[in-house]
Motif scaffolding. Structure first.
Motif, PDB file in Angstrom:
ATOM      1  N   TYR A 236       2.731   8.184   9.700  1.00 48.05           N
ATOM      2  CA  TYR A 236       2.005   9.312   9.429  1.00 48.05           C
ATOM      3  C   TYR A 236       2.610  10.727  10.296  1.00 48.05           C
TER       4      TYR A 236
ATOM      5  N   PRO B 133       1.502   8.574   2.717  1.00 48.19           N
ATOM      6  CA  PRO B 133       0.498   7.392   3.043  1.00 48.19           C
ATOM      7  C   PRO B 133      -0.809   7.534   2.025  1.00 48.19           C
ATOM      8  N   PRO B 134      -1.549   6.346   1.781  1.00 50.14           N
ATOM      9  CA  PRO B 134      -2.431   6.163   0.864  1.00 50.14           C
ATOM     10  C   PRO B 134      -3.534   7.551   1.188  1.00 50.14           C
ATOM     11  N   ASP B 135      -3.980   7.520   2.451  1.00 49.73           N
ATOM     12  CA  ASP B 135      -5.090   8.631   2.751  1.00 49.73           C
ATOM     13  C   ASP B 135      -4.569  10.025   3.225  1.00 49.73           C
ATOM     14  N   ALA B 136      -3.307  10.368   2.896  1.00 50.16           N
ATOM     15  CA  ALA B 136      -2.708  11.552   3.130  1.00 50.16           C
ATOM     16  C   ALA B 136      -3.673  12.664   2.242  1.00 50.16           C
ATOM     17  N   ASP B 137      -3.905  13.698   2.826  1.00 46.88           N
ATOM     18  CA  ASP B 137      -4.437  14.588   2.259  1.00 46.88           C
ATOM     19  C   ASP B 137      -3.540  15.964   2.115  1.00 46.88           C
TER      20      ASP B 137
ATOM     21  N   LYS C 267       0.298  -2.247  10.760  1.00 47.50           N
ATOM     22  CA  LYS C 267      -0.657  -1.894   9.427  1.00 47.50           C
ATOM     23  C   LYS C 267      -0.283  -2.656   8.273  1.00 47.50           C
TER      24      LYS C 267
ATOM     25  N   ASN D 152       0.848  -1.293   0.168  1.00 44.63           N
ATOM     26  CA  ASN D 152      -0.061   0.015   0.031  1.00 44.63           C
ATOM     27  C   ASN D 152       1.029   1.215   0.077  1.00 44.63           C
TER      28      ASN D 152
END
Ligand SMILES: Nc1ncnc2c1ncn2[C@@H]1O[C@H](COP(=O)(O)OP(=O)(O)O)[C@@H](O)[C@H]1O
Ligand SMILES: [Mg+2]
Lengths: 220, 258
Positions: free
Chosen positions: A131, A195-199, B173, A49
């Motif tokens: 993160y 990271p994949p969900d980093a905005d 994770k 990921n």
């Protein structure tokens, strides 16, 4: 030391400790206890990921387009003596072999810078996995600074390629461009490490953190 | 068997010194002990008297090409003790880069150890980690059953452990592993320094009995033994440093059995 001084130090320490998190360390962690199905699903670890740190590796380098862009933006400066001095002071890596000629010294420097670059990218990647935008920004600043040095001493990456130094750019490419702004980061191969969900907010925090890094005496 | 990653992303907190000397103390008590130098600076290797730059094969070869160079082939016995070293090399930095994009990158060391354990047995394995939290340290954590965190009694100690905690949580994770804290070790402790005492108390307050009772005092003989390329118990048994690490070995053995 005066007792009241000690008390205030103790309070500062406690505030710090309160703000931090140690539970995973103290209690231990395990990801092995999941059911067989979950385990099977995880055979190909989710590490994928996080896109691989392709950024510094020849075989997975960025699209040529970005490289051209980099060439335009970063003028091929002659090797300045200031940069050479800086390089000869690259910390932590010392070669047991004393190299003599100017070209060989450049080779040694490129090798040291390449290793350092990989280390800093590795640290940035670890921070991103955790993160931690602040910490990632800190390492991004180091990465950028190393790239600036590399661009200035070996603009096309030819010398590095010739000696096949660590992290040298592949044929037909030069070093990656630096990422000092949101736009540059978005275009940079380093963005693949986010990271994949980093905005945007996360990326901005990272860039701001990079701006806050001072490069002072001790080489950081 | 316990496999212990000696980890702290801060440099100079005595990770290498602890790995070498705790390992030697356990080996001197008859425990078969394996030390793994996972730091590209290869200080553990040099500190045990092996000149990594003259080696034909070291850990980087094992990580990159285990079929060609199995871990078993690179082990060096140290000082006629049941103490074995898998030497490190500057090229580990290169190995780290080569491994990064591979999906199994974090499992390399674990796989190599598992192969080794089919043929050899050890009581203790200690992995000396680099001062960073990159792929090499991930390899150490995934391969280990326990963590040993050396820390100086300095103000940043908590921040460092918070970062380590974050890393571990991050790894859960994506990776399959199980790890618990063997202990936090206070190093470079200065006798009679009130601040050190205060910080040590606060660390004990947070980590309770996960902090070793044994403290490693500042002792220049430890640095000297490193330069001589031997563990301190062989260099100067009477030195405070030697006694501290002997005591740590005792404490760890008591915990393991008690
Ligand atoms: N208790 C101690 N007293 C004095 N010097 C020490 C002590 N422990 C380690 N050192 C020295 O401090 C330096 C850093 O220690 P080292 O074990 O290499 O740290 P790390 O592996 O965490 O970077 C080395 O020169 C080592 O000899
Ligand atoms: Mg070390």
């Amino acid at each position: 030391m005066r007792p009241d001084r000690l008390t205030s130090q103790r309070q500062r320490l406690r505030r710090q400790a309160d703000a931090f998190e140690f539970n995973a360390l103290i209690q231990g962690v395990s990801t092995l206890e999941e059911s067989e199905e979950t385990a099977a699903a995880e055979e190909a670890p989710a590490i994928e990921n996080f896109p691989p740190a392709a950024v510094v590796l020849p075989e997975t380098a960025a699209p040529a387009e970005q490289q051209i862009h980099a060439k335009q933006e970063i003028p091929a400066e002659p090797e300045s003596s200031a940069a050479a001095d800086l390089i000869s002071e690259v910390p932590t890596i010392t070669s047991p072999v004393h190299r003599e000629t100017r070209e060989e010294r450049l080779h040694t420097a490129l090798e040291a810078l390449g290793i350092r670059l990989l280390q800093e990218v590795g640290r940035m990647r670890a921070a991103l996995r955790a993160y931690d935008a602040q910490e990632a920004g800190f390492y991004l600043a180091h990465v950028n600074q190393l790239l600036e040095l590399l661009h200035s001493v070996d603009p096309d990456g030819d010398v590095a390629r010739h000696y096949q130094t660590t992290a040298c750019p592949p044929e037909g490419r030069t070093w990656f461009p630096t990422a000092w702004s949101l736009a540059e980061l978005a275009e940079s191969p380093f963005s693949a490490l986010l990271p994949p969900d980093a905005d945007d907010e996360f990326a901005r925090e990272m860039i701001y953190a990079a701006w806050g890094v001072e490069f002072s005496h001790n080489g950081t | 068997m316990k496999i212990v990653a000696v980890v702290n992303q801060k440099g100079g907190v005595a990770k290498t010194t602890t790995t070498a000397n705790l390992g030697a103390c356990l080996a001197a008590r008859g425990y078969r002990t394996l030390l793994i130098d996972l730091d590209p600076q290869a200080n553990l290797t040099l500190g045990l008297g092996i000149e990594w730059y003259a080696l034909e094969c070291s850990l980087n070869h094992v990580l990159l090409d285990p079929d060609e160079v199995p871990l078993k082939n690179i082990l060096h016995q140290i000082a006629d003790l049941p103490l074995y070293l898998a030497p490190g090399h500057l090229d580990l930095a290169h190995a780290e880069a080569m491994l990064m994009p591979r999906p199994d990158s974090a499992y390399r060391l674990r796989n190599s150890l598992e192969d080794l354990f089919k043929e050899e047995t050890f009581d203790w394995v200690f992995i000396d980690c680099p001062p960073s939290l990159g792929t090499l340290t991930q390899n150490a954590i995934v391969a280990s059953s326990h963590l040993l965190i050396p820390t100086e009694p300095k103000f940043y100690a908590f921040a460092g452990m918070d970062t380590l905690n974050k890393m571990i949580v991050g790894l859960t994770k994506g990776l399959r592993f199980r790890i618990e804290l063997l202990g936090v070790l206070l190093t470079m402790y200065e006798r009679g320094t009130r601040l050190h005492q205060t910080i040590a108390e606060e660390i004990r307050e947070r980590f309770g009995d996960k902090v070793f009772q044994t403290v490693i005092y500042k002792n220049v003989r430890l640095s000297e033994s490193e330069v001589e390329g031997m563990p301190i118990i062989l260099f100067d048994r009477r030195a405070t440093g030697a006694q501290n690490y002997e005591q740590l070995a005792e404490e760890i053995l008591n915990r393991a059995t008690g």
